[in-house]
Design an enzyme around this catalytic site. Structure first.
Site, PDB file in Angstrom:
ATOM      1  N   GLY A 194      21.128  29.076  44.367  1.00  0.00           N
ATOM      2  CA  GLY A 194      21.079  28.974  42.918  1.00  0.00           C
ATOM      3  C   GLY A 194      21.080  27.561  42.375  1.00  0.00           C
ATOM      4  O   GLY A 194      20.984  27.370  41.156  1.00  0.00           O
ATOM      5  N   LYS A 195      21.180  26.553  43.246  1.00  0.00           N
ATOM      6  CA  LYS A 195      21.171  25.165  42.777  1.00  0.00           C
ATOM      7  C   LYS A 195      19.771  24.769  42.306  1.00  0.00           C
ATOM      8  O   LYS A 195      18.783  25.435  42.587  1.00  0.00           O
ATOM      9  CB  LYS A 195      21.628  24.226  43.892  1.00  0.00           C
ATOM     10  CG  LYS A 195      22.998  24.539  44.457  1.00  0.00           C
ATOM     11  CD  LYS A 195      24.104  24.467  43.421  1.00  0.00           C
ATOM     12  CE  LYS A 195      25.461  24.651  44.090  1.00  0.00           C
ATOM     13  NZ  LYS A 195      26.576  24.694  43.106  1.00  0.00           N
ATOM     14  N   ASN A 196      19.702  23.630  41.619  1.00  0.00           N
ATOM     15  CA  ASN A 196      18.399  23.173  41.107  1.00  0.00           C
ATOM     16  C   ASN A 196      17.409  22.904  42.228  1.00  0.00           C
ATOM     17  O   ASN A 196      16.199  23.063  42.042  1.00  0.00           O
ATOM     18  CB  ASN A 196      18.581  21.915  40.256  1.00  0.00           C
ATOM     19  CG  ASN A 196      19.277  22.220  38.939  1.00  0.00           C
ATOM     20  OD1 ASN A 196      20.000  23.213  38.814  1.00  0.00           O
ATOM     21  ND2 ASN A 196      19.077  21.363  37.948  1.00  0.00           N
TER      22      ASN A 196
END
Length: 374
Positions: A194-196
């Site tokens: 879910g990180k950038n």
């Protein structure tokens, strides 16, 4: 992380990873096929290529991939020499992984309150927490908002300390025009999906300008070994595998365009939600956030979350309980009221949807729902 209460169907999810995959689908699929066909799955060419690309992106000479963001923090602290009896200054409001990394070294996390405007570690409060046992300052670029690194680096230099910054939410953020990831003695990253910049499973990394430090981390991540079956020190098994490294390399070219999209959405949210009884994100003049999260603050947070759910809006809480009040840290002896700024933040923050691929209609749906719910 606390999720939206289950009520009516969610029509605008908090996060949708499909658009992010679709924009790099040919490159990702080719990377997966390439690794599958290579027959080499650990510590190979894909990892070396990603480490080089990520170091270049961060503006430093060195990077190393590890298994996850917690390991990145833990191994970086060990490489800095942190151990039993030492203290590491940490934010009082952060995800617990920041504290856990310190504890895994046998050291003590020493919480310091944040700036109430930015939610980041307040340099003005740090000096009072420094003791003869302090070894490292560990700021977090929370929600993708850069911490005030110049002030923290200057403070560390005056006291002979090292700085490790937790960049888990700050891919592509800039501080005074400089990329996060090259501002501290060493920087720790998470590549959680879910990180950038997210992998297709767990992943983490470190970036630094210190060649000796990166070499220690590479030894620590691989059982304490440089040469197979020859172990110099007691190490760990913490390796970013070839599949995740290849996926990250495939997605890296899309990071800057996706970050610009996040910034445009955030600008529209700041405009559309202005004037409400709602604390919106504050961005100092010197900060260019990554907008990993768009976090608002409201006295009736739980009620606002429930009302948004009734309107089909997915939200999350980052984070519902401050680390010092978690049962995991009961031995430190803290209680309610010991860190009132952090406690108030954890009672009142709510993360709204913001992700690359959100349509203009979805952004307007969100604005309308928030305005009707506050």
């Amino acid at each position: 992380m606390s999720a939206t209460p289950a009520t009516t169907p969610i029509t605008l999810p908090f996060l949708d990873l499909q658009p992010i995959y679709q924009r790099s689908k040919p490159e990702i699929d080719a990377a997966l096929a390439r690794v599958a066909g290579s027959g080499w799955f650990l510590l190979g060419k894909e990892l070396s290529a990603f480490e080089s690309a990520w170091a270049d992106y961060c503006g430093v000479p060195h990077a190393a991939g590890v298994a996850n963001g917690l390991d990145a923090l833990h191994l970086a602290l060990l490489a800095l020499g942190v151990g039993p009896g030492d203290e590491v200054i940490v934010p009082s409001n952060t995800y617990i992984a920041t504290w856990l990394a310190v504890s895994q070294c046998g050291a003590r996390p020493v919480p310091v309150e944040p700036d109430p405007a930015t939610f980041n570690l307040d340099p003005a409060r740090v000096e009072a927490a420094i003791t003869p046992a302090t070894r490292v300052l560990l700021p977090v670029h929370l929600y993708g908002q850069p911490a005030d690194m110049d002030a923290l680096m200057a403070l560390a230099a005056r006291h002979g300390l090292k700085v490790l910054d937790d960049c888990a939410q700050a891919h592509a953020a800039r501080y005074k025009g400089r990329r996060v990831g090259g501002l501290a003695d060493v920087s720790a990253w998470s590549f959680y999906p879910g990180k950038n910049l997210g992998a297709m499973g767990d992943g983490g990394g470190v970036s630094t300008g210190d060649a000796a430090l990166i070499e220690r981390i590479k030894v620590l991540r691989n059982y304490g070994s440089r040469i197979k079956y020859h172990n110099e020190i007691k190490g760990f098994n913490s390796r970013l595998d070839e599949i995740q490294a290849a996926v990250l390399s495939a997605k890296l070219p899309a990071l800057d365009p996706a970050t610009e999209e996040r910034r445009q959405i955030a600008a529209r949210l700041l405009e559309g939600l202005a004037g409400l009884d709602l604390q919106l994100p504050h961005v100092p003049d010197w900060a260019d956030p990554a907008w990993h999260l768009f976090v608002v603050r409201h006295a009736d947070r739980d009620g606002l979350q429930a009302r948004l759910a009734q309107r089909g809006i997915g939200t999350l809480i980052h984070y519902p309980v401050a680390p010092h009040l978690q049962p995991a840290y009961a031995e430190l002896g803290y209680g309610p009221g010991d860190f009132p700024i952090a406690e108030a933040i954890h009672r009142e923050v709510l993360s709204l949807p913001l992700w690359p691929g959100m349509s203009e209609a979805q952004v307007e749906q969100l604005i309308a729902a928030v305005r009707a719910s506050v």
